[in-house]
Design a protein around this motif. Structure first.
Motif, PDB file in Angstrom:
ATOM      1  N   LEU A  98       0.835  -1.186   0.000  1.00  0.00           N
ATOM      2  CA  LEU A  98       0.000   0.000   0.000  1.00  0.00           C
ATOM      3  C   LEU A  98       0.879   1.249   0.000  1.00  0.00           C
ATOM      4  CD1 LEU A  98      -2.727  -1.048   2.605  1.00  0.00           C
ATOM      5  CD2 LEU A  98      -2.775  -1.283   0.118  1.00  0.00           C
ATOM      6  N   SER A  99       0.321   2.360  -0.460  1.00  0.00           N
ATOM      7  CA  SER A  99       1.062   3.617  -0.536  1.00  0.00           C
ATOM      8  C   SER A  99       1.324   4.193   0.851  1.00  0.00           C
ATOM      9  CB  SER A  99       0.276   4.633  -1.365  1.00  0.00           C
ATOM     10  OG  SER A  99      -0.860   5.064  -0.634  1.00  0.00           O
ATOM     11  N   LYS A 100       2.270   5.112   0.933  1.00  0.00           N
ATOM     12  CA  LYS A 100       2.571   5.795   2.188  1.00  0.00           C
ATOM     13  C   LYS A 100       1.347   6.574   2.660  1.00  0.00           C
ATOM     14  CE  LYS A 100       5.722   8.989   4.507  1.00  0.00           C
ATOM     15  NZ  LYS A 100       4.830   9.063   5.603  1.00  0.00           N
ATOM     16  N   LYS A 101       0.634   7.196   1.724  1.00  0.00           N
ATOM     17  CA  LYS A 101      -0.575   7.952   2.073  1.00  0.00           C
ATOM     18  C   LYS A 101      -1.602   7.043   2.769  1.00  0.00           C
ATOM     19  CE  LYS A 101      -4.315  10.589  -0.061  1.00  0.00           C
ATOM     20  NZ  LYS A 101      -4.920  11.029  -1.303  1.00  0.00           N
ATOM     21  N   THR A 102      -1.788   5.835   2.236  1.00  0.00           N
ATOM     22  CA  THR A 102      -2.734   4.896   2.848  1.00  0.00           C
ATOM     23  C   THR A 102      -2.216   4.425   4.200  1.00  0.00           C
ATOM     24  OG1 THR A 102      -3.521   4.207   0.676  1.00  0.00           O
ATOM     25  CG2 THR A 102      -3.985   2.721   2.515  1.00  0.00           C
ATOM     26  N   ALA A 103      -0.922   4.133   4.281  1.00  0.00           N
ATOM     27  CA  ALA A 103      -0.330   3.724   5.562  1.00  0.00           C
ATOM     28  C   ALA A 103      -0.523   4.815   6.609  1.00  0.00           C
ATOM     29  CB  ALA A 103       1.144   3.395   5.377  1.00  0.00           C
ATOM     30  N   ASP A 104      -0.323   6.066   6.212  1.00  0.00           N
ATOM     31  CA  ASP A 104      -0.517   7.180   7.143  1.00  0.00           C
ATOM     32  C   ASP A 104      -1.962   7.245   7.630  1.00  0.00           C
ATOM     33  OD1 ASP A 104       2.158   7.863   6.863  1.00  0.00           O
ATOM     34  OD2 ASP A 104       1.769   9.549   5.495  1.00  0.00           O
ATOM     35  N   SER A 105      -2.920   6.978   6.734  1.00  0.00           N
ATOM     36  CA  SER A 105      -4.331   7.016   7.146  1.00  0.00           C
ATOM     37  C   SER A 105      -4.650   5.865   8.103  1.00  0.00           C
ATOM     38  CB  SER A 105      -5.262   6.991   5.935  1.00  0.00           C
ATOM     39  OG  SER A 105      -5.338   5.718   5.362  1.00  0.00           O
ATOM     40  N   LEU A 106      -4.037   4.705   7.867  1.00  0.00           N
ATOM     41  CA  LEU A 106      -4.228   3.591   8.802  1.00  0.00           C
ATOM     42  C   LEU A 106      -3.718   3.979  10.188  1.00  0.00           C
ATOM     43  CD1 LEU A 106      -3.145   0.630   6.500  1.00  0.00           C
ATOM     44  CD2 LEU A 106      -5.411   0.923   7.520  1.00  0.00           C
ATOM     45  N   ASN A 107      -2.525   4.556  10.223  1.00  0.00           N
ATOM     46  CA  ASN A 107      -1.944   4.951  11.504  1.00  0.00           C
ATOM     47  C   ASN A 107      -2.793   6.010  12.198  1.00  0.00           C
ATOM     48  OD1 ASN A 107       0.295   3.209  11.345  1.00  0.00           O
ATOM     49  ND2 ASN A 107       1.312   4.613   9.959  1.00  0.00           N
ATOM     50  N   LYS A 108      -3.275   6.976  11.439  1.00  0.00           N
ATOM     51  CA  LYS A 108      -4.107   8.040  12.004  1.00  0.00           C
ATOM     52  C   LYS A 108      -5.365   7.473  12.660  1.00  0.00           C
ATOM     53  CE  LYS A 108      -6.965  11.905  10.590  1.00  0.00           C
ATOM     54  NZ  LYS A 108      -7.760  12.362   9.474  1.00  0.00           N
ATOM     55  N   ASN A 109      -5.909   6.421  12.067  1.00  0.00           N
ATOM     56  CA  ASN A 109      -7.165   5.839  12.559  1.00  0.00           C
ATOM     57  C   ASN A 109      -6.972   4.601  13.411  1.00  0.00           C
ATOM     58  OD1 ASN A 109      -9.188   7.626  11.289  1.00  0.00           O
ATOM     59  ND2 ASN A 109      -8.155   6.978   9.417  1.00  0.00           N
ATOM     60  N   ASN A 110      -5.723   4.340  13.841  1.00  0.00           N
ATOM     61  CA  ASN A 110      -5.416   3.172  14.669  1.00  0.00           C
ATOM     62  C   ASN A 110      -5.971   1.888  14.044  1.00  0.00           C
ATOM     63  OD1 ASN A 110      -4.219   1.873  16.896  1.00  0.00           O
ATOM     64  ND2 ASN A 110      -6.136   1.908  18.031  1.00  0.00           N
ATOM     65  N   SER A 111      -5.686   1.722  12.758  1.00  0.00           N
ATOM     66  CA  SER A 111      -6.070   0.522  12.010  1.00  0.00           C
ATOM     67  C   SER A 111      -4.810  -0.121  11.461  1.00  0.00           C
ATOM     68  CB  SER A 111      -7.010   0.893  10.852  1.00  0.00           C
ATOM     69  OG  SER A 111      -8.221   1.436  11.343  1.00  0.00           O
ATOM     70  N   ILE A 112      -4.925  -1.358  10.988  1.00  0.00           N
ATOM     71  CA  ILE A 112      -3.765  -2.075  10.464  1.00  0.00           C
ATOM     72  C   ILE A 112      -4.085  -2.736   9.122  1.00  0.00           C
ATOM     73  CG2 ILE A 112      -2.785  -2.496  12.757  1.00  0.00           C
ATOM     74  CD1 ILE A 112      -3.800  -5.414  12.544  1.00  0.00           C
ATOM     75  N   PHE A 113      -3.015  -3.077   8.407  1.00  0.00           N
ATOM     76  CA  PHE A 113      -3.127  -3.860   7.183  1.00  0.00           C
ATOM     77  C   PHE A 113      -2.443  -5.186   7.435  1.00  0.00           C
ATOM     78  CE2 PHE A 113      -1.385  -4.916   2.837  1.00  0.00           C
ATOM     79  CZ  PHE A 113      -2.605  -5.272   2.285  1.00  0.00           C
ATOM     80  N   VAL A 114      -3.143  -6.259   7.101  1.00  0.00           N
ATOM     81  CA  VAL A 114      -2.657  -7.618   7.311  1.00  0.00           C
ATOM     82  C   VAL A 114      -2.594  -8.322   5.968  1.00  0.00           C
ATOM     83  CG1 VAL A 114      -3.234  -9.851   8.368  1.00  0.00           C
ATOM     84  CG2 VAL A 114      -3.589  -7.735   9.655  1.00  0.00           C
TER      85      VAL A 114
END
Length: 163
Positions: A98-114
């Motif tokens: 995933l892109s850095k932008k998407t990773a940043d949004s995951l972090n902002k919302n306390n979510s993860i990618f598995v």
């Protein structure tokens, strides 16, 4: 191996680290290119057909052949991750980078990618129940609710880190 049960709490998400091997049990939803943009729009309008709080969404279709993750960095999928995370989805399951932008949004919302292995026989064996809950007209790309036990995965993005 860490065992996770949905709905998952913010504290549980915060305790996970990139590289953790996990087993997910409980309820999860499915979605792909055809329905995730529709679901994100409904969630933003507070009209989601299901409660997304603490949930997991696997980027997959559901057919008689089973389930296996699709590539998550397709525009129709990746573009929905920020909105769905903001509306309560804590675990996005798929494959690909995933892109850095998407990773940043995951972090902002306390979510993860598995990431999970694209092995339909293995994953399908972990599905205890399935039922269509929205977008039935999309066929195998409809939104399904799955009751699962021990879906394997590796945390790929969490807490400001990425594989």
């Amino acid at each position: 191996m860490k065992k996770i049960t949905t709905p998952i709490s913010d504290d549980e998400i915060a305790s996970l680290k990139v590289g953790d091997q996990i087993l997910i049990s409980g309820t999860m939803y499915t979605g792909r290119d055809a329905i995730l943009p529709k679901l994100a729009e409904l969630a933003n309008e507070k009209k989601s057909p299901v409660d997304l709080k603490g949930m997991a969404i696997m980027h997959t279709a559901v057919s008689d052949a089973g389930i296996a993750p699709t590539t998550s960095n397709k525009e129709e999928i990746e573009s929905t991750i920020p909105d769905l995370s903001e509306n309560g989805v804590k675990i996005h399951i798929g494959k690909g980078k995933l892109s850095k932008k998407t990773a940043d949004s995951l972090n902002k919302n306390n979510s993860i990618f598995v990431v999970t292995p694209p092995v339909a026989a293995l994953l399908t064996d972990k599905v205890l129940e399935k039922k269509c809950v929205a977008f039935e007209n999309e066929g195998i790309e409809a939104m399904f609710q799955l009751k699962v036990e021990n879906i394997p995965g590796i945390v790929a993005i969490a807490n400001e880190k990425s594989i």
